[in-house]
Design an enzyme around this catalytic site. Structure first.
Site, PDB file in Angstrom:
ATOM      1  N   ASP A  38      -4.469 -11.209 -86.411  1.00 37.48           N
ATOM      2  CA  ASP A  38      -5.484 -11.985 -85.683  1.00 37.48           C
ATOM      3  C   ASP A  38      -5.526 -11.578 -84.207  1.00 37.48           C
ATOM      4  O   ASP A  38      -6.370 -12.056 -83.467  1.00 37.48           O
ATOM      5  CB  ASP A  38      -5.218 -13.484 -85.811  1.00 37.48           C
ATOM      6  CG  ASP A  38      -3.827 -13.877 -85.349  1.00 37.48           C
ATOM      7  OD1 ASP A  38      -2.847 -13.366 -85.936  1.00 37.48           O
ATOM      8  OD2 ASP A  38      -3.710 -14.667 -84.401  1.00 37.48           O
ATOM      9  N   ASN A  39      -4.629 -10.694 -83.808  1.00 34.22           N
ATOM     10  CA  ASN A  39      -4.651 -10.197 -82.434  1.00 34.22           C
ATOM     11  C   ASN A  39      -5.052  -8.727 -82.378  1.00 34.22           C
ATOM     12  O   ASN A  39      -4.733  -8.021 -81.421  1.00 34.22           O
ATOM     13  CB  ASN A  39      -3.279 -10.379 -81.773  1.00 34.22           C
ATOM     14  CG  ASN A  39      -2.961 -11.844 -81.511  1.00 34.22           C
ATOM     15  OD1 ASN A  39      -3.859 -12.670 -81.443  1.00 34.22           O
ATOM     16  ND2 ASN A  39      -1.687 -12.159 -81.367  1.00 34.22           N
ATOM     17  N   ARG A  65     -12.841 -14.434 -70.312  1.00 33.78           N
ATOM     18  CA  ARG A  65     -12.660 -13.074 -70.835  1.00 33.78           C
ATOM     19  C   ARG A  65     -14.015 -12.459 -71.167  1.00 33.78           C
ATOM     20  O   ARG A  65     -14.972 -13.186 -71.467  1.00 33.78           O
ATOM     21  CB  ARG A  65     -11.810 -13.106 -72.115  1.00 33.78           C
ATOM     22  CG  ARG A  65     -10.493 -13.822 -71.951  1.00 33.78           C
ATOM     23  CD  ARG A  65      -9.542 -13.459 -73.064  1.00 33.78           C
ATOM     24  NE  ARG A  65      -9.863 -14.049 -74.356  1.00 33.78           N
ATOM     25  CZ  ARG A  65      -9.016 -14.069 -75.370  1.00 33.78           C
ATOM     26  NH1 ARG A  65      -7.818 -13.500 -75.241  1.00 33.78           N
ATOM     27  NH2 ARG A  65      -9.336 -14.619 -76.526  1.00 33.78           N
ATOM     28  N   ASP A 122      -5.736 -10.297 -76.492  1.00 34.72           N
ATOM     29  CA  ASP A 122      -4.755 -11.390 -76.535  1.00 34.72           C
ATOM     30  C   ASP A 122      -3.449 -11.017 -75.833  1.00 34.72           C
ATOM     31  O   ASP A 122      -2.447 -10.667 -76.466  1.00 34.72           O
ATOM     32  CB  ASP A 122      -4.484 -11.854 -77.971  1.00 34.72           C
ATOM     33  CG  ASP A 122      -5.549 -12.841 -78.427  1.00 34.72           C
ATOM     34  OD1 ASP A 122      -6.595 -12.934 -77.762  1.00 34.72           O
ATOM     35  OD2 ASP A 122      -5.336 -13.529 -79.441  1.00 34.72           O
ATOM     36  N   GLY A 167      -8.362 -21.439 -81.292  1.00 31.30           N
ATOM     37  CA  GLY A 167      -7.715 -22.736 -81.093  1.00 31.30           C
ATOM     38  C   GLY A 167      -7.847 -23.240 -79.675  1.00 31.30           C
ATOM     39  O   GLY A 167      -7.610 -24.416 -79.395  1.00 31.30           O
ATOM     40  N   ARG A 168      -8.184 -22.336 -78.777  1.00 31.34           N
ATOM     41  CA  ARG A 168      -8.351 -22.754 -77.379  1.00 31.34           C
ATOM     42  C   ARG A 168      -9.360 -21.871 -76.658  1.00 31.34           C
ATOM     43  O   ARG A 168      -9.382 -21.843 -75.428  1.00 31.34           O
ATOM     44  CB  ARG A 168      -7.012 -22.734 -76.662  1.00 31.34           C
ATOM     45  CG  ARG A 168      -6.229 -21.435 -76.834  1.00 31.34           C
ATOM     46  CD  ARG A 168      -4.948 -21.505 -76.050  1.00 31.34           C
ATOM     47  NE  ARG A 168      -4.079 -20.390 -76.354  1.00 31.34           N
ATOM     48  CZ  ARG A 168      -3.006 -20.101 -75.665  1.00 31.34           C
ATOM     49  NH1 ARG A 168      -2.682 -20.835 -74.626  1.00 31.34           N
ATOM     50  NH2 ARG A 168      -2.247 -19.077 -75.997  1.00 31.34           N
ATOM     51  N   ARG A 222     -11.914 -10.037 -84.672  1.00 29.64           N
ATOM     52  CA  ARG A 222     -10.570  -9.515 -84.987  1.00 29.64           C
ATOM     53  C   ARG A 222     -10.483  -9.117 -86.457  1.00 29.64           C
ATOM     54  O   ARG A 222     -11.323  -9.545 -87.264  1.00 29.64           O
ATOM     55  CB  ARG A 222      -9.531 -10.636 -84.717  1.00 29.64           C
ATOM     56  CG  ARG A 222      -9.576 -11.133 -83.291  1.00 29.64           C
ATOM     57  CD  ARG A 222      -9.449 -12.658 -83.223  1.00 29.64           C
ATOM     58  NE  ARG A 222      -9.738 -13.139 -81.860  1.00 29.64           N
ATOM     59  CZ  ARG A 222      -8.832 -13.198 -80.893  1.00 29.64           C
ATOM     60  NH1 ARG A 222      -7.584 -12.892 -81.154  1.00 29.64           N
ATOM     61  NH2 ARG A 222      -9.166 -13.587 -79.683  1.00 29.64           N
ATOM     62  N   LYS A 252     -10.930 -19.181 -72.255  1.00 31.27           N
ATOM     63  CA  LYS A 252      -9.651 -19.404 -72.957  1.00 31.27           C
ATOM     64  C   LYS A 252      -8.911 -20.515 -72.221  1.00 31.27           C
ATOM     65  O   LYS A 252      -8.640 -20.387 -71.021  1.00 31.27           O
ATOM     66  CB  LYS A 252      -8.807 -18.125 -72.960  1.00 31.27           C
ATOM     67  CG  LYS A 252      -7.484 -18.261 -73.713  1.00 31.27           C
ATOM     68  CD  LYS A 252      -6.817 -16.922 -73.887  1.00 31.27           C
ATOM     69  CE  LYS A 252      -5.466 -17.035 -74.574  1.00 31.27           C
ATOM     70  NZ  LYS A 252      -4.851 -15.720 -74.761  1.00 31.27           N
TER      71      LYS A 252
HETATM   72  P1  AMP Z   1      -1.601 -16.316 -80.515  1.00 33.15           P
HETATM   73  O1  AMP Z   1      -0.221 -16.168 -81.011  1.00 33.15           O
HETATM   74  O2  AMP Z   1      -1.699 -16.652 -79.054  1.00 33.15           O
HETATM   75  O3  AMP Z   1      -2.477 -15.180 -80.886  1.00 33.15           O
HETATM   76  O4  AMP Z   1      -2.208 -17.617 -81.233  1.00 33.15           O
HETATM   77  C1  AMP Z   1      -2.258 -17.780 -82.618  1.00 33.15           C
HETATM   78  C2  AMP Z   1      -3.163 -18.927 -82.976  1.00 33.15           C
HETATM   79  O5  AMP Z   1      -2.723 -20.126 -82.336  1.00 33.15           O
HETATM   80  C3  AMP Z   1      -4.608 -18.758 -82.565  1.00 33.15           C
HETATM   81  O6  AMP Z   1      -5.395 -19.372 -83.547  1.00 33.15           O
HETATM   82  C4  AMP Z   1      -4.680 -19.506 -81.255  1.00 33.15           C
HETATM   83  O7  AMP Z   1      -5.972 -19.950 -80.947  1.00 33.15           O
HETATM   84  C5  AMP Z   1      -3.755 -20.674 -81.530  1.00 33.15           C
HETATM   85  N1  AMP Z   1      -3.161 -21.247 -80.317  1.00 33.15           N
HETATM   86  C6  AMP Z   1      -2.216 -20.686 -79.515  1.00 33.15           C
HETATM   87  N2  AMP Z   1      -1.896 -21.536 -78.523  1.00 33.15           N
HETATM   88  C7  AMP Z   1      -2.667 -22.640 -78.671  1.00 33.15           C
HETATM   89  C8  AMP Z   1      -2.812 -23.873 -77.972  1.00 33.15           C
HETATM   90  N3  AMP Z   1      -2.078 -24.151 -76.897  1.00 33.15           N
HETATM   91  N4  AMP Z   1      -3.697 -24.750 -78.447  1.00 33.15           N
HETATM   92  C9  AMP Z   1      -4.428 -24.510 -79.534  1.00 33.15           C
HETATM   93  N5  AMP Z   1      -4.342 -23.384 -80.248  1.00 33.15           N
HETATM   94  C10 AMP Z   1      -3.474 -22.455 -79.832  1.00 33.15           C
HETATM   95 MG    MG Z   2      -4.267 -14.624 -80.652  1.00 30.83          MG
END
Ligand code: AMP
Ligand code: MG
Length: 496
Positions: free
Chosen positions: A264-265, A184, A274, A101-102, A191, A121
């Site tokens: 996913d982590n 990174r 992550d 997502g980022r 994953r 990232k």
């Molecule tokens: P995380 O909990 O950080 O592992 O994120 C879970 C999901 O949310 C993953 O698909 C990330 O890419 C997405 N995500 C987290 N923060 C953001 C953000 N600020 N913008 C876009 N996607 C995000």
């Molecule tokens: Mg993640």
């Protein structure tokens, strides 16, 4: 004709060859995308050791163009940025499609340890951003940069971090913060969730392509396995289980809490990946929850080993269509239950200075952990002082940490009786096992506060000690002290 439109885009040349094996998987796995530039990027920290491993010139990275390139604002020649798609279970619940997502995968460069992928990232929205803005804030980017390098310094498998750059561009979280980008580095960022994604959609062709790619590249021995009737996918699942078991043992032994162990982590290579609300324990509390958003304590410190197994079970379900047999799939997960405890025991024996296994070791470990928990003793300082006490024969500085002095004395007697006669060598080994420096929350917090006013000295100091956490750093002794009272009130959530 508009001459500007005809001019080739300016590219930054890092002077290394790029490949992109992930891109060869095909369009079902990702979306090509360019990074959204950030205004006036500045350097927060660069990792000269990793740059050298990747044969990247540090001075070039630190130049104005280099900083723009590391922020995604100046495209890097030879790269092919893309966002990959994955799914996953978040907090025990199927979350459906997630994805980068980022993050953007740039491609891979050669290193002494084989090809390494580079990934941004925080470089803006992707088709997988959902409600997110695609950005990462300075605070969490510094934590990821230092956290991953701290794990590497501790010899714990992890993704690495090459740089963190910032911009004054505002980013809205609980309050307005500023944007940053981490670069990174890892052999692969795949994953468990990548496999769950294609399995959940019954895209078994893509599932097989992905598994074959990972096996051929990272687990080639699975092709020649005699286990599981020669089933390469079952052997692969077993290998991932074993790597994950070894990783979890290392986390528990060093007192690391990940905070968001969603599927996913979880890295398919058994790397720590992550870095969000992670924490190295201060006071030892087995029930410690480091993620303020984790209300039920699903990811509490002492639950991590079971959660990892639960996550492996999800991976097993995803691989079932390839393995083709439920019993084989379950059998491939079995070794986690023996490898995790045996690896943990080995880690704890190292911490205790015991060179060989003994049937009473488990009790000795259990007893000391109970004493540590009862008096909420500082975990890192305890082990470091114990190492010195073995060298000097004087337990007083360790004993001072306990209220239950009698309990400690009895344990110390039993521990001493188990130590080899050669105390000097034993203590040296313990000092190479029990770190003096870990990236405590308050240390990160202090470095972040300084970085917010453009003083990056705290980040540089921490990078230095976490890269050599078993060494003495007399000028940075403060970074090895007890946490201040306010440290226990720091709230780290999923917001990053
Ligand atoms: P995380 O909990 O950080 O592992 O994120 C879970 C999901 O949310 C993953 O698909 C990330 O890419 C997405 N995500 C987290 N923060 C953001 C953000 N600020 N913008 C876009 N996607 C995000
Ligand atoms: Mg993640």
């Amino acid at each position: 004709m508009d001459s500007l439109a005809d001019a080739p885009p300016r590219l930054f040349d890092l002077g290394v060859g790029w490949k992109h094996s992930f891109a060869a998987l095909g369009p079902a796995f990702f979306t090509d995308l360019v990074a959204a530039p950030l205004p006036s990027p500045y350097l927060v920290g660069v990792n000269p050791r990793l740059a050298a491993d990747l044969r990247l010139p540090t001075d070039l990275l630190q130049s104005e163009d280099g900083v723009s390139a590391l922020t995604g604002s100046l495209p890097i020649a030879g790269t092919r940025p893309l966002a990959s798609v994955y799914s996953g279970h978040q907090f025990g619940v199927w979350a459906g499609q997630l994805g980068d997502g980022r993050a953007l995968l740039l491609g891979e460069v050669e290193s002494a340890t084989g090809p390494q992928e580079l990934q941004f990232k925080g470089t803006g929205r992707t088709p997988y951003s959902r409600m997110g803005d695609g950005r990462a804030v300075l605070r969490s980017s510094i934590r990821e940069f230092l956290g991953s390098e701290a794990m590497h310094g501790l010899r714990i498998p992890t993704t690495r971090a090459l740089s963190v750059t910032g911009s004054d561009a505002p980013v809205r979280r609980e309050e307005i913060e500023t944007a940053a980008v981490v670069v990174r580095v890892a052999p692969s960022f795949i994953r468990f969730g990548h496999f769950e994604h294609f399995a959940s959609r019954e895209q078994y062709g893509e599932l097989r392509t992905l598994a074959d790619y990972v096996i051929d590249r990272f687990y080639p021995e699975c092709r020649a396995t005699e286990r599981f009737g020669g089933n390469a996918y079952a052997a692969f699942l077993e290998q991932v289980s074993e790597r994950t078991a070894a990783l979890l043992a290392r986390w528990q032994a060093v007192g690391f809490c990940h905070g968001v162990m969603n599927t996913d982590n979880m890295s398919i290579l058994g790397l720590t990946i992550d870095y969000g609300p992670f924490q190295f324990l201060d006071a030892f509390d087995p029930n410690h929850i480091c993620n303020h958003s984790d209300e039920s304590g699903r990811y509490a410190y002492n639950r991590q080993p079971n959660v990892a197994y639960w996550n492996l079970f999800c991976l097993g379900q995803a691989l079932l269509p390839l393995i083709g047999d439920e019993q084989l799939t379950l059998a491939a997960l079995e070794s986690y239950k023996t490898i995790f405890p045996s690896e943990l025991e080995a880690c704890m024996r190292g911490k205790l200075g015991l060179p060989d296994a003994h049937e009473d070791d488990r009790v000795l470990v259990e007893r000391v952990l109970q004493l540590l928990a009862k008096d909420r003793v500082d975990y890192t300082i305890f082990w470091r002082r114990l190492s010195h006490a073995v060298a000097t024969g004087d337990p007083e500085p360790v004993r001072d940490q306990f209220l239950d002095r009698e309990g400690f004395d009895a344990w110390w007697r039993d521990h001493s009786a188990r130590l080899p006669a050669e105390r000097g060598a034993t203590a040296l080994g313990m000092l190479r096992t029990n770190p003096k420096f870990v990236l405590r929350n308050h240390l990160g917090e202090l470095a972040i506060r300084r970085a917010k006013v453009k003083d990056f000295g705290g980040v540089a100091d921490l990078l230095k000690v976490v890269h050599a956490p078993f060494d003495e750093h007399p000028a940075l002794e403060d970074l090895a002290g007890f946490p201040p009272d306010w440290a226990s009130h720091i709230e780290i959530s999923c917001s990053s």
